[in-house]
Design a protein around this motif. Sequence first.
Motif, mmCIF file in Angstrom:
data_model
loop_
_atom_site.group_PDB
_atom_site.id
_atom_site.type_symbol
_atom_site.label_atom_id
_atom_site.label_comp_id
_atom_site.label_asym_id
_atom_site.label_seq_id
_atom_site.Cartn_x
_atom_site.Cartn_y
_atom_site.Cartn_z
ATOM 1 N N MET A 162 0.816 -1.229 0.026
ATOM 2 C CA MET A 162 0.055 0.064 -0.051
ATOM 3 C C MET A 162 0.914 1.280 0.008
ATOM 4 S SD MET A 162 -3.081 1.112 2.905
ATOM 5 C CE MET A 162 -4.319 1.029 1.875
ATOM 6 N N LEU A 163 1.874 1.225 0.897
ATOM 7 C CA LEU A 163 2.855 2.405 0.724
ATOM 8 C C LEU A 163 3.518 2.758 -0.471
ATOM 9 C CD1 LEU A 163 3.791 4.718 2.787
ATOM 10 C CD2 LEU A 163 5.618 3.063 3.523
ATOM 11 N N PRO A 164 4.024 1.679 -1.146
ATOM 12 C CA PRO A 164 4.779 1.938 -2.304
ATOM 13 C C PRO A 164 3.733 2.629 -3.483
ATOM 14 C CG PRO A 164 5.302 -0.269 -1.572
ATOM 15 C CD PRO A 164 4.031 0.184 -0.662
ATOM 16 N N ARG A 165 2.658 2.216 -3.457
ATOM 17 C CA ARG A 165 1.627 2.885 -4.324
ATOM 18 C C ARG A 165 1.415 4.168 -4.043
ATOM 19 N NH1 ARG A 165 -2.985 -1.689 -4.451
ATOM 20 N NH2 ARG A 165 -1.654 -3.381 -5.055
ATOM 21 N N GLN A 166 1.392 4.509 -2.763
ATOM 22 C CA GLN A 166 0.947 5.922 -2.444
ATOM 23 C C GLN A 166 2.206 6.936 -2.313
ATOM 24 O OE1 GLN A 166 -2.449 6.275 -1.841
ATOM 25 N NE2 GLN A 166 -1.826 7.838 -0.469
ATOM 26 N N LEU A 167 3.379 6.205 -2.395
ATOM 27 C CA LEU A 167 4.730 7.145 -2.550
ATOM 28 C C LEU A 167 5.239 7.237 -3.939
ATOM 29 C CD1 LEU A 167 6.574 6.126 0.938
ATOM 30 C CD2 LEU A 167 5.115 8.335 0.395
ATOM 31 N N GLY A 168 5.094 6.254 -4.770
ATOM 32 C CA GLY A 168 5.785 5.863 -6.083
ATOM 33 C C GLY A 168 6.909 5.339 -5.623
ATOM 34 N N ALA A 169 7.530 4.752 -6.782
ATOM 35 C CA ALA A 169 8.923 4.190 -6.746
ATOM 36 C C ALA A 169 10.083 5.025 -6.341
ATOM 37 C CB ALA A 169 9.508 3.870 -8.214
ATOM 38 N N HIS A 170 10.098 6.278 -6.669
ATOM 39 C CA HIS A 170 11.125 7.185 -6.278
ATOM 40 C C HIS A 170 11.339 7.569 -4.599
ATOM 41 C CE1 HIS A 170 13.017 11.243 -5.448
ATOM 42 N NE2 HIS A 170 14.075 10.753 -6.303
ATOM 43 N N ASP A 171 10.084 7.898 -4.332
ATOM 44 C CA ASP A 171 9.648 8.250 -2.859
ATOM 45 C C ASP A 171 10.093 7.022 -1.999
ATOM 46 O OD1 ASP A 171 9.583 10.869 -3.337
ATOM 47 O OD2 ASP A 171 7.425 10.793 -3.520
ATOM 48 N N PHE A 172 9.112 5.894 -2.594
ATOM 49 C CA PHE A 172 9.600 4.820 -1.530
ATOM 50 C C PHE A 172 10.944 4.114 -1.544
ATOM 51 C CE2 PHE A 172 9.513 0.053 -0.737
ATOM 52 C CZ PHE A 172 8.536 0.133 0.239
ATOM 53 N N GLY A 173 11.912 4.448 -2.733
ATOM 54 C CA GLY A 173 13.223 4.223 -2.316
ATOM 55 C C GLY A 173 13.745 4.999 -1.371
ATOM 56 N N ILE A 174 13.190 6.213 -1.274
ATOM 57 C CA ILE A 174 14.036 7.272 -0.437
ATOM 58 C C ILE A 174 13.554 6.675 1.178
ATOM 59 C CG2 ILE A 174 13.773 9.472 0.639
ATOM 60 C CD1 ILE A 174 13.867 10.542 -1.953
ATOM 61 N N PHE A 175 11.996 6.093 1.370
ATOM 62 C CA PHE A 175 11.740 5.818 2.510
ATOM 63 C C PHE A 175 12.392 4.452 2.894
ATOM 64 C CE2 PHE A 175 8.673 3.175 4.932
ATOM 65 C CZ PHE A 175 8.416 3.860 5.871
ATOM 66 N N ALA A 176 12.793 3.535 2.123
ATOM 67 C CA ALA A 176 13.501 2.551 2.326
ATOM 68 C C ALA A 176 14.824 2.827 2.651
ATOM 69 C CB ALA A 176 13.523 1.535 1.060
#
Length: 135
Positions: free
Chosen positions: A1-15
Amino acid sequence: MLPRQLGAHDFGIFAFYLSLHQLLQNVFDFGSATIVIREAARERSEAGRLIGMLVCIKGATAALAMLALIGVAWVFEGPGSRFAILALAAVPLLFHAPAGAAAIFNVDMTFKWSVFASVAGQSAWLLGTLGLALA
């Protein structure tokens, strides 16, 4: 769910920041729980004092690690929703301080409270992250 909300770039930053969280958690522990468990098992009458010291040490190092993680997020992300999500990822570090008290159960070979403290910290992080993602 979080990857969809953030998108690939932002989820990579979060990770990245979540990985930094795990690294800080391990580095700032310094193996103190293991030392306290060993010493408390050797000298049971000192267990209360040792556990108290452990909770204080873990509290101080958790606060330092949390501030370090939030500081890195602030420097590289600046204010905004991404910073809020990344700062939220630092909150579980605070749950490691009271979890130090669970070391007494490790001395007596009961691990359920240690696991409960870890699950509580990760659950708080998950619920907070979902709340921010859905907001």
